[in-house]
Write a protein that holds these residues in place. Structure first.
Motif, mmCIF file in Angstrom:
data_model
loop_
_atom_site.group_PDB
_atom_site.id
_atom_site.type_symbol
_atom_site.label_atom_id
_atom_site.label_comp_id
_atom_site.label_asym_id
_atom_site.label_seq_id
_atom_site.Cartn_x
_atom_site.Cartn_y
_atom_site.Cartn_z
ATOM 1 N N GLN A 137 5.315 -0.742 -4.418
ATOM 2 C CA GLN A 137 4.498 -1.826 -3.909
ATOM 3 C C GLN A 137 3.529 -1.248 -2.883
ATOM 4 O O GLN A 137 3.951 -0.555 -1.950
ATOM 5 C CB GLN A 137 5.354 -2.919 -3.255
ATOM 6 C CG GLN A 137 6.356 -3.560 -4.177
ATOM 7 C CD GLN A 137 7.204 -4.603 -3.461
ATOM 8 O OE1 GLN A 137 6.799 -5.159 -2.443
ATOM 9 N NE2 GLN A 137 8.376 -4.873 -3.995
ATOM 10 N N SER A 139 -0.369 -2.077 -0.710
ATOM 11 C CA SER A 139 -1.447 -3.025 -0.415
ATOM 12 C C SER A 139 -2.304 -2.520 0.731
ATOM 13 O O SER A 139 -1.806 -1.922 1.696
ATOM 14 C CB SER A 139 -0.882 -4.403 -0.061
ATOM 15 O OG SER A 139 -0.165 -4.366 1.156
ATOM 16 N N ASN A 140 -3.612 -2.771 0.610
ATOM 17 C CA ASN A 140 -4.586 -2.538 1.672
ATOM 18 C C ASN A 140 -5.216 -3.877 2.034
ATOM 19 O O ASN A 140 -5.661 -4.605 1.150
ATOM 20 C CB ASN A 140 -5.694 -1.581 1.219
ATOM 21 C CG ASN A 140 -5.217 -0.148 1.086
ATOM 22 O OD1 ASN A 140 -4.452 0.342 1.907
ATOM 23 N ND2 ASN A 140 -5.667 0.544 0.042
ATOM 24 N N ALA A 141 -5.274 -4.207 3.312
ATOM 25 C CA ALA A 141 -5.860 -5.469 3.752
ATOM 26 C C ALA A 141 -6.745 -5.228 4.961
ATOM 27 O O ALA A 141 -6.366 -4.503 5.887
ATOM 28 C CB ALA A 141 -4.777 -6.484 4.100
ATOM 29 N N SER A 215 2.132 -0.493 3.139
ATOM 30 C CA SER A 215 1.017 -1.405 3.403
ATOM 31 C C SER A 215 0.146 -0.863 4.515
ATOM 32 O O SER A 215 0.626 -0.212 5.453
ATOM 33 C CB SER A 215 1.528 -2.802 3.785
ATOM 34 O OG SER A 215 2.229 -2.770 5.016
#
Length: 253
Positions: A137, A139-141, A215
């Motif tokens: 898993q 993610s980049n935000a 993340s």
């Protein structure tokens, strides 16, 4: 360019990754007429018409990693630029890192490799995820908040670097002249990082293992402070409006 001398406009352009856009010169705008050269020669200077100024600019970066064996790591930083005392900002920086003990040995993944070296040459804003494994898993935000108000209370200057190594995991948060970055790296599993440097802001995830959860979160805050009864500003705006003549509205507006 040293990070302490960045102006908010330059920083925002870097954060947003905006490239120069070339307008179609052969297509005149609606309701606009060409200004003759003699009149252009009379125009001088560059003006900003507005009733606010940048009071504070802040960046928060947090990178987190949870391994399949239960180990967790985090690298974070808070960078603040306070412009309330003048054009040269007061810089505050607070790094933090943490790594927990592993409940299982680190994974062994022979034959897998990921190359993210080309990201060092990318300008503007970049976000990348490279995975060579299963059950991961990632993610980049990124979030930008612009608001009116007052600058937050001044922070406390701390060390310009925080680092930790434990059980094959390394975590670092660093401010180094022209750049600020956070990075997590695990032997045999990959690397996670975020950075802001001259002309570039980025988030990168490279995994060569299985069952990892990682993340990146980047928060950018811009606080604008209202200018009330600012006589010099009013005079400059009035002068600008006087000089920029010839750019009037056509009948169709």
């Amino acid at each position: 360019m040293n990070i302490a001398t960045w102006t908010p406009g330059v920083v925002l352009l870097a954060v947003l990754g905006m490239a120069s856009a070339h307008a179609d010169e052969g297509r005149p705008g609606k309701g606009l007429s060409e200004i003759p050269d003699p009149e252009l020669n009379l125009m001088r200077g560059r003006y900003t018409v507005g009733g606010n100024t940048v009071a504070w600019f802040g960046v928060t970066m947090i990178s987190q990693w949870q391994t399949a064996g239960g180990q967790s790591a985090q690298s974070a930083l808070k960078l603040g630029m306070d412009f309330t005392q003048g054009s040269t900002p007061r810089i505050t920086f607070a790094p933090s890192v943490s790594v927990t003990a592993a409940d299982a040995p680190l994974p062994v993944t022979p034959g897998r490799s990921i190359d993210a070296s080309g990201l060092q040459n990318v300008a503007g804003l970049s976000q990348t995820i490279q995975v060579a494994g299963d059950g991961n898993q990632a993610s980049n935000a990124t979030q930008l908040t612009v608001r009116d108000g007052v600058a937050p209370p001044p922070g406390t200057d701390t060390a310009h670097v925080a680092s930790l190594q434990r059980d094959g995991v390394s975590a670092i948060a660093q401010l180094d002249g022209n750049s600020a970055k956070v990075q997590l790296q695990i032997e045999g599993a990959g690397a996670v990082q975020q950075w802001i440097r001259n002309g570039s802001v980025g988030q990168s995830i490279a995994l060569s293992s299985d069952g990892q959860a990682v993340s990146n979160r980047l928060q950018i805050d811009l606080v604008r402070q209202s200018l009330v009864n600012n006589v010099p500003l009013s005079q400059n705006v009035a002068q600008a409006m006087t000089l920029v003549r010839g750019v009037g509205m056509g009948p169709g507006q």
